[in-house]
Structures are given as structure tokens and as C-alpha cells.
Write an enzyme that holds these catalytic residues in place. Structure first.
Site, PDB file in Angstrom:
ATOM      1  N   GLY A   1      36.095  32.448  31.460  1.00 32.18           N
ATOM      2  CA  GLY A   1      36.679  32.781  30.402  1.00 32.18           C
ATOM      3  C   GLY A   1      38.093  31.838  29.917  1.00 32.18           C
TER       4      GLY A   1
ATOM      5  CG  ASP B   1      43.862  43.981  30.469  1.00 30.84           C
ATOM      6  OD1 ASP B   1      44.628  44.710  29.644  1.00 30.84           O
ATOM      7  OD2 ASP B   1      43.182  44.905  30.008  1.00 30.84           O
TER       8      ASP B   1
ATOM      9  CE  LYS C   1      44.570  43.337  25.671  1.00 28.94           C
ATOM     10  NZ  LYS C   1      43.137  43.556  26.060  1.00 28.94           N
TER      11      LYS C   1
ATOM     12  CG  PHE D   1      38.010  43.781  23.703  1.00 30.16           C
ATOM     13  CD1 PHE D   1      38.405  43.714  24.709  1.00 30.16           C
ATOM     14  CD2 PHE D   1      36.978  42.524  23.356  1.00 30.16           C
ATOM     15  CE1 PHE D   1      37.604  43.435  25.775  1.00 30.16           C
ATOM     16  CE2 PHE D   1      35.935  42.426  23.578  1.00 30.16           C
ATOM     17  CZ  PHE D   1      36.286  42.065  25.734  1.00 30.16           C
TER      18      PHE D   1
ATOM     19  CG  ASP E   1      32.787  37.754  28.035  1.00 34.60           C
ATOM     20  OD1 ASP E   1      33.641  37.823  28.452  1.00 34.60           O
ATOM     21  OD2 ASP E   1      31.660  37.972  27.931  1.00 34.60           O
TER      22      ASP E   1
HETATM   23  P1  5GP Z   1      42.677  42.594  34.645  1.00 36.59           P
HETATM   24  O1  5GP Z   1      42.018  41.589  35.519  1.00 36.59           O
HETATM   25  O2  5GP Z   1      44.147  41.541  34.327  1.00 36.59           O
HETATM   26  O3  5GP Z   1      42.596  43.484  34.025  1.00 36.59           O
HETATM   27  O4  5GP Z   1      41.434  41.412  33.407  1.00 36.59           O
HETATM   28  C1  5GP Z   1      41.725  40.496  33.247  1.00 36.59           C
HETATM   29  C2  5GP Z   1      40.679  39.544  32.485  1.00 36.59           C
HETATM   30  O5  5GP Z   1      39.352  40.822  32.159  1.00 36.59           O
HETATM   31  C3  5GP Z   1      40.540  38.841  32.216  1.00 36.59           C
HETATM   32  O6  5GP Z   1      39.900  37.297  32.933  1.00 36.59           O
HETATM   33  C4  5GP Z   1      39.311  38.934  31.132  1.00 36.59           C
HETATM   34  O7  5GP Z   1      38.378  38.028  31.642  1.00 36.59           O
HETATM   35  C5  5GP Z   1      39.076  40.691  30.807  1.00 36.59           C
HETATM   36  N1  5GP Z   1      39.964  40.510  29.960  1.00 36.59           N
HETATM   37  C6  5GP Z   1      40.966  41.083  29.328  1.00 36.59           C
HETATM   38  N2  5GP Z   1      41.802  41.718  28.413  1.00 36.59           N
HETATM   39  C7  5GP Z   1      40.541  41.567  27.233  1.00 36.59           C
HETATM   40  C8  5GP Z   1      40.942  41.275  25.865  1.00 36.59           C
HETATM   41  O8  5GP Z   1      40.744  41.879  25.577  1.00 36.59           O
HETATM   42  N3  5GP Z   1      39.473  40.316  25.548  1.00 36.59           N
HETATM   43  C9  5GP Z   1      38.897  39.378  26.672  1.00 36.59           C
HETATM   44  N4  5GP Z   1      37.499  39.031  26.130  1.00 36.59           N
HETATM   45  N5  5GP Z   1      38.441  39.445  27.655  1.00 36.59           N
HETATM   46  C10 5GP Z   1      39.392  40.464  28.632  1.00 36.59           C
HETATM   47 MG    MG Z   2      38.552  36.530  32.901  1.00 32.33          MG
END
Ligand code: 5GP
Ligand code: MG
Length: 193
Positions: A45, A104, A132, A153, A160
Site C-alpha cells: 500500500g 487505522d 483515521k 474505506f 487497494d
Molecule cells: P491497521 O492495522 O492500522 O488497522 O490498518 C492498517 C492497514 O489496513 C493499512 O496499511 C491498510 O493496508 C489497511 N487499511 C486500513 N484502512 C484502510 C482503508 O480505508 N482503505 C484501504 N484500502 N486500506 C486500509
Molecule cells: Mg498496509
């Protein structure tokens, strides 16, 4: 605008301006290191963000990659992070900057910080393009944040859904029909980075 996108949250120009600004701040911070800065990109990403960012950083650097997956195929909620490709670079006593796409729940970066911390870098900092704030936990520290966004999202500029939309030049909110239809109609396709 792509027909699967509801609205554009951050335009191409907005991204370019902010990424340039971040690159300048990082350059100021890391200027004059006695060894090359190590930039670690969290695949997949963060590839687009990293590629644009480093071209605003006229300092000596090495690049490394790390593969972490957090979504099981066609879903939009994190399933818990897992390292699926180990770091390819020796970071002991080196200054390290981790580049990730979005903070996130923080599961991904918590895992990365724990793992890389054990390898004893001289310093470990993190930059995320997006955060976020509604969901980000207080125990995961990031030094650079491109944009705070609402809890929707998003896709594009590297991000992606089920492997698609990474090449959109803006950050857009995906139409809910796109992931609802997909989640109902297909089995999760395994973990994607
Ligand atoms: P976390 O582990 O902080 O919950 O999420 C981080 C990963 O989740 C990011 O590196 C990404 O790959 C994915 N992610 C979190 N939110 C989004 C979003 O709104 N859109 C997309 N495409 N990926 C997200
Ligand atoms: Mg990621």
C-alpha cells in the site's frame, strides 16, 4: 473519476503538495547523518507514497521493504496484522524511517514497531500518509502524518480493495456497493499485502 468511487477526498494536487512538504521536513530532520537513512516501505500500500516522497529527499538513503497483510482479500475491516515478507535489510545501529499508507486500528504498526525495535536501530520513526483519528490507538506513535481522514474505506494512491484501485491518482471513498457486492459474492481471496 472512477465509477466505483463515491467522492474524491484528497486530490492529486493535494497529495503532491503535502508529500513535498513532508519530504522537506524529513530532509531537515535527517540531514547530516553519518550513514545513509534506511527507508522501509510497508508493501504494497505504501509504494506510491514512498516513490513520490523520496524524490523530495535529497539525502543519502537505502531502501528496504517489509510485507504485512491486514485484510483477508475482499474485506474492509482489519483481520489482525501478519508479517508475510521479512525485512530484507540490516538495520542495526542505523536510522530507520518506516513508511506506511494508513494508520487505522494500529495493529500493523504495533507489530512492525515491536519487530524492528528488536533489531536495535539507532532510531526508528514512522510516516503514514493517512490516519483515521477516530480509530487510531494512543499506544502507537507516528512522527509524520500526511492527512487525518474520516473513518471511511478509501482507495487510490497505493491503497487497494481486493488488490484493485492502487493506481488511482487521488484518494477516494469507495462506493459501499462495490465492497458489499464483492464480500457477499466471493470468498476472501487470501491475505493481500
Ligand atoms: P491497521 O492495522 O492500522 O488497522 O490498518 C492498517 C492497514 O489496513 C493499512 O496499511 C491498510 O493496508 C489497511 N487499511 C486500513 N484502512 C484502510 C482503508 O480505508 N482503505 C484501504 N484500502 N486500506 C486500509
Ligand atoms: Mg498496509
Amino acid at each position: 473519476m472512477h465509477t466505483d468511487v463515491n467522492k474524491i477526498l484528497i486530490t492529486r494536487e493535494g497529495l503532491a503538495d503535502r508529500v513535498q512538504q513532508l519530504g522537506r521536513e524529513m530532509t531537515t530532520l535527517y540531514l547530516g547523518l553519518d550513514s545513509p537513512l534506511i527507508i522501509i516501505t510497508v508493501l504494497n500500500g505504501s509504494m506510491v507514497f514512498m516513490a513520490d516522497l523520496i524524490r523530495h529527499m535529497p539525502i543519502t538513503m537505502n531502501l528496504g521493504v517489509l510485507g504485512v497483510s491486514s485484510y483477508a482479500g475482499a474485506t474492509t475491516r482489519s483481520q489482525g496484522a501478519k508479517i508475510v515478507m521479512q525485512l530484507d535489510t540490516d538495520i542495526r545501529d542505523r536510522h530507520v524511517l518506516v513508511i506506511d499508507d494508513i494508520l487505522d486500528t494500529g495493529n500493523t504498526l504495533r507489530l512492525i514497531h515491536e519487530d524492528l525495535g528488536k533489531l536495535k536501530p539507532a532510531s526508528l520513526r514512522t510516516a503514514v500518509l493517512l490516519r483515521k483519528p477516530a480509530r487510531a490507538p494512543s499506544d502507537v506513535t507516528v512522527e509524520f502524518i500526511g492527512f487525518d481522514i474520516e473513518d471511511r474505506f478509501v482507495v487510490g494512491y497505493g491503497l487497494d480493495f481486493d488488490g484493485r484501485y492502487r493506481n488511482l491518482p487521488y484518494i477516494g471513498v469507495l462506493k459501499p456497493d462495490c465492497y458489499q457486492a464483492s464480500a457477499a459474492g466471493t470468498e476472501p481471496a487470501g491475505r493481500t499485502m
